[in-house]
Design a protein around this motif. Structure first.
Motif, PDB file in Angstrom:
ATOM      1  N   CYS A   5       0.842  -1.206   0.000  1.00 10.84           N
ATOM      2  CA  CYS A   5       0.000   0.000   0.000  1.00 10.84           C
ATOM      3  C   CYS A   5       0.871   1.247   0.000  1.00 10.84           C
ATOM      4  CB  CYS A   5      -0.894   0.031   1.238  1.00 10.84           C
ATOM      5  SG  CYS A   5      -2.102  -1.287   1.275  1.00 10.84           S
ATOM      6  N   THR A   6       0.229   2.369  -0.222  1.00  9.61           N
ATOM      7  CA  THR A   6       0.933   3.650  -0.177  1.00  9.61           C
ATOM      8  C   THR A   6       0.506   4.398   1.072  1.00  9.61           C
ATOM      9  OG1 THR A   6       0.852   3.706  -2.562  1.00  9.61           O
ATOM     10  CG2 THR A   6       1.369   5.771  -1.454  1.00  9.61           C
ATOM     11  N   GLY A  24       3.268   8.818   0.784  1.00 11.17           N
ATOM     12  CA  GLY A  24       3.700   8.477  -0.569  1.00 11.17           C
ATOM     13  C   GLY A  24       4.681   7.325  -0.578  1.00 11.17           C
ATOM     14  N   THR A  25       5.133   6.892   0.613  1.00 10.83           N
ATOM     15  CA  THR A  25       6.066   5.768   0.660  1.00 10.83           C
ATOM     16  C   THR A  25       5.313   4.470   0.355  1.00 10.83           C
ATOM     17  OG1 THR A  25       7.309   6.901   2.378  1.00 10.83           O
ATOM     18  CG2 THR A  25       7.701   4.536   2.159  1.00 10.83           C
ATOM     19  N   ALA A  26       5.919   3.664  -0.496  1.00  6.44           N
ATOM     20  CA  ALA A  26       5.356   2.335  -0.752  1.00  6.44           C
ATOM     21  C   ALA A  26       5.734   1.464   0.439  1.00  6.44           C
ATOM     22  CB  ALA A  26       5.929   1.766  -2.033  1.00  6.44           C
ATOM     23  N   VAL A  54      -3.588   4.427   4.835  1.00 10.87           N
ATOM     24  CA  VAL A  54      -3.053   4.201   3.489  1.00 10.87           C
ATOM     25  C   VAL A  54      -4.030   4.760   2.452  1.00 10.87           C
ATOM     26  CG1 VAL A  54      -1.775   2.129   4.164  1.00 10.87           C
ATOM     27  CG2 VAL A  54      -4.093   1.896   3.276  1.00 10.87           C
ATOM     28  N   SER A  60      -6.717   2.166  -2.976  1.00 10.76           N
ATOM     29  CA  SER A  60      -6.162   1.986  -4.318  1.00 10.76           C
ATOM     30  C   SER A  60      -7.121   2.553  -5.370  1.00 10.76           C
ATOM     31  CB  SER A  60      -5.855   0.521  -4.589  1.00 10.76           C
ATOM     32  OG  SER A  60      -7.044  -0.186  -4.732  1.00 10.76           O
ATOM     33  N   GLY A 114       0.578   2.034  -9.073  1.00 11.77           N
ATOM     34  CA  GLY A 114      -0.281   2.322  -7.926  1.00 11.77           C
ATOM     35  C   GLY A 114      -1.761   2.159  -8.188  1.00 11.77           C
ATOM     36  N   ARG A 133      -0.611   8.371 -10.584  1.00 16.88           N
ATOM     37  CA  ARG A 133       0.204   8.351  -9.370  1.00 16.88           C
ATOM     38  C   ARG A 133      -0.260   9.423  -8.387  1.00 16.88           C
ATOM     39  NH1 ARG A 133       4.694   5.079  -9.617  1.00 16.88           N
ATOM     40  NH2 ARG A 133       5.673   6.178  -7.884  1.00 16.88           N
ATOM     41  N   LEU A 144       0.968   8.660  -4.814  1.00 15.24           N
ATOM     42  CA  LEU A 144       2.368   8.296  -5.015  1.00 15.24           C
ATOM     43  C   LEU A 144       3.142   9.494  -5.542  1.00 15.24           C
ATOM     44  CD1 LEU A 144       2.004   4.824  -6.754  1.00 15.24           C
ATOM     45  CD2 LEU A 144       3.033   5.253  -4.518  1.00 15.24           C
TER      46      LEU A 144
END
Ligand code: AMP
Ligand code: MG
Length: 649
Positions: free
Chosen positions: A53-54, A175-177, A196, A199, A239, A341, A346
């Protein structure tokens, strides 16, 4: 989390712009203005369910890690000043305190001067102590005392509270994966629930009566739907969560029904195809009925990719990519990935661009942003980007390409030696082990096959003999296959070498005239007679070769001043010549014997060419070059070349 409300005016799109082709920059600006800022959809997830997840928000540590000063070794907690004078011949005795600090045990006794407390790795340092001595550096004196023979510096073997992460410190940024490492960091801080980004659900639709899904039988005139698969995968790589809705025939009602449902069930719709003149009006009409504000731009000054259509319906992006797979990918990566993104929270993809030098001049149309597919190879100082498959819509051109570069609309060329930013199709550069640049020959595959099977990657870039020699001189490849006849000496290849290059003999290949078997105009003649007969017959059509090809030099010799019908049909490969004759578009042409044989054509031998390799001496020691040279010399390869119709040197 709502950032702000919708910007003013996003519903009042000017109708006239539909008729205007927008620049890439203007199209992007309008599309972004119509979509952002927008509400980011966030969900709280259990830590164990966040992999991939982001992160939607910055996370700050709620505690110090470690939460207390901690011993890093098994030993004794001490006051370092007590050991200031300790040495090999001046041992210091310390009395042991009445407790042992194990992991998870809170100390109860202070360490007073001249005392020590046994402590395990991970145990909290007791009050008064400021260092730990390792058990290996002490000696027990009975049960209540130890002897230490070396000094300890303050803080020795102690991890101080908050030295990993301090309370309030930024642990991870939005924004970190989230991968295993991030999950571990969150766990260490005691965080069980993580915000998170939800999606982004993207509906992928292909359109076209000609499309068949992989796995199904190919009807006549049909092609496999490659856009559906490649667009869906590229969405997941960036993403999104792609849902493929299949290929819809070119039928307004069916297409509208699918698009309506897809829009209702998704955050974004990406369609490909149906962008040509008449069909384009259909999608245009459908989008107008899907919701406001509708089409943002239809037609962008791109090459290729002009029919790109960008729309926003019910606050969701609706994109119609051009049908040609390469055009679809250029426009998707260049203009849609940034939008996707951003919707998926992201950051822009930093790992998907590299800088590379362009070794040759690339001409470009003024007024359109031009995308050029490139192959990346390792140069003397950095990456080199070779243009490949320019202007081709073929999906197969992806196999030799790593990505693409962009030439600005205001530039009519990219000069040789320019530094260009290359957008990668897949964000890791796979620089090949062996780089072959020059004239292409089907025999080459027979030599490189064992290398590929041994795990070496081979990149072969067809630019013709002279282009290959130039690349070899610039140190951009390991070897250049060439077949150049020197008119003065009548010898092949050797006269064209320069310092730093050496010739390794390859094979001979017979060039000759091809014609349909049984064509009485050519059967039984020599090449000179056959061409004379062809010139004399006005109904006879030839197929030529491109300027600069070794084969073309031979054709020119036979033709002299004659320019028979078909002269201007100048394909770039041996196979295209054979196909033209086999399919009846031409009556004769010149190609090599193995290709003539594979197409079952009549063949009149004319000249045996020497196809050799100019090897860059400075790169000869490389393992992949050595592997190539030994494959070339091997019995298996020579036998394979012979049975394909070549004559190994
Ligand atoms: P269109 O925009 O529908 O006129 O398509 C332009 C070209 O792209 C045509 O040659 C189509 O056959 C081809 N094409 C369209 N959609 C796809 C697809 N999903 N997969 C492969 N080729 C396609
Ligand atoms: Mg179509």
């Amino acid at each position: 989390m709502t950032e702000t409300s919708l910007p003013k005016g996003r519903n009042s799109i000017d109708q006239d712009q539909f008729l205007t082709i927008l620049s890439r920059e203007e199209a992007m600006a309008r599309f972004e203005a119509a979509l952002f800022p927008r509400e980011l959809s966030i969900e709280q997830r259990k830590l164990a369910e966040t992999l991939g997840c982001t992160l939607a928000r910055d996370i700050f540590s709620p505690i110090d890690v470690p939460p207390f000063d901690r011993s890093n070794v098994d030993g004794f907690a001490v006051r370092s000043t007590d050991l200031a004078s300790a040495a090999e011949f001046a041992p210091v005795q310390l009395t042991l305190n009445e407790e042992v600090i194990a992991c998870g045990t809170a100390p109860t006794h202070p360490v007073l001067p001249k005392t020590a407390t046994p402590i395990a790795t991970g145990g909290p340092i007791p009050r008064g102590a400021d260092a730990v001595v390792m058990v290996e550096h002490t000696q027990l004196l009975g049960v209540r005392a130890i002897e230490v023979r070396r000094a300890a510096s303050p803080g020795q073997f102690v991890s101080f509270a908050g030295s990993d992460i301090a309370r309030g410190e930024a642990l991870l940024r939005a924004g970190t994966a989230i991968g295993s490492r991030e999950i571990g960091m969150l766990a260490a801080c005691g965080i069980a629930e993580v915000p998170v980004a939800r999606s982004v659900r993207v509906a992928v639709i292909s359109t076209g009566d000609e499309l068949v899904q992989p796995g199904e039988a190919l009807r006549p005139a049909a092609i496999y739907d490659s856009n559906g698969a490649i667009v869906a995968a590229a969405i997941d790589e960036n993403g999104g969560n792609a849902v493929f809705w299949g290929a819809v025939p070119d039928d307004e009602q069916q297409l509208e029904a699918t698009m309506q449902r897809a829009l209702a069930e998704s955050d974004m719709v990406v369609l490909s195809g149906g962008t040509s003149k008449g069909a384009g009006d259909v999608t245009h009409r459908i989008i107008a009925r899907l919701g406001q504000p509708g089409i943002i731009c239809h037609g962008v000054a791109l090459k290729p990719g002009k029919p790109l259509c960008l729309a926003v319906c019910k606050d969701k992006p609706v994109v119609i990519l051009p049908g040609f797979p390469t055009s679809a990918m250029f426009t998707f990566h260049d203009m849609i990935v940034p939008i996707l993104r951003r919707m998926a929270a992201l950051p822009p993809r930093a790992d998907a661009t590299v800088t590379a030098k362009v070794p040759v001049r690339i001409a470009s149309e003024l007024g359109r942003t031009e995308f050029v597919m490139v192959s990346l190879v390792d140069g003397a100082d950095g990456l080199i980007a070779y243009p490949s498959g320019k202007g081709s819509g073929a999906i197969t051109s992806f196999s030799q390409a790593d990505g693409f570069l962009r030439i600005d609309a205001l530039a009519d060329q990219m000069p040789a030696g320019s530094e260009a930013e290359v957008t990668l199709f897949t964000p890791h550069v796979r620089v090949p082990d062996l780089v072959i640049v020059g004239s292409h020959c089907t025999g080459l595959d027979l030599v490189t096959a064992p290398l590929a099977h041994a795990g070496l990657t081979v990149r072969s870039i067809a630019v013709g003999s002279l282009g290959g020699l130039a690349a070899a001189k610039r140190g951009e490849c390991d070897l250049a296959p060439i077949h150049l006849l020197d008119d003065k000496t009548g010898t092949y290849n050797t006269p064209f070498l320069s310092a730093g290059l050496e010739l390794v003999p390859g094979w001979r290949r017979m060039q000759g005239i091809v014609f349909k078997k049984g064509d009485q105009r050519f059967e039984g003649l020599s090449a000179e007679q056959a061409v004379r007969a062809a010139i004399a017959d006005p109904s006879c059509i030839m197929v030529n070769r491109n300027h600069g090809a070794g084969t073309r030099i031979l054709i020119d010799r036979l033709l002299g001043e004659a320019r028979p019908d078909g002269y201007w049909n100048q394909p770039r490969s041996h196979n295209a010549v054979a196909a033209a004759v086999a399919q009846g578009r031409a009556d004769w042409g010149m190609t090599i014997a193995p290709v003539a044989r594979a197409s079952d054509l009549g063949f009149i031998p004319f000249a045996e060419e020497h196809y050799d390799f100019a090897v860059v001496t400075a790169r000869k020691h490389r393992p992949a070059v050595q592997a190539f040279l030994s494959a070339l010399a091997s019995h298996q390869t020579r036998a394979a070349l012979e049975s394909a119709g070549f004559r190994p040197a």
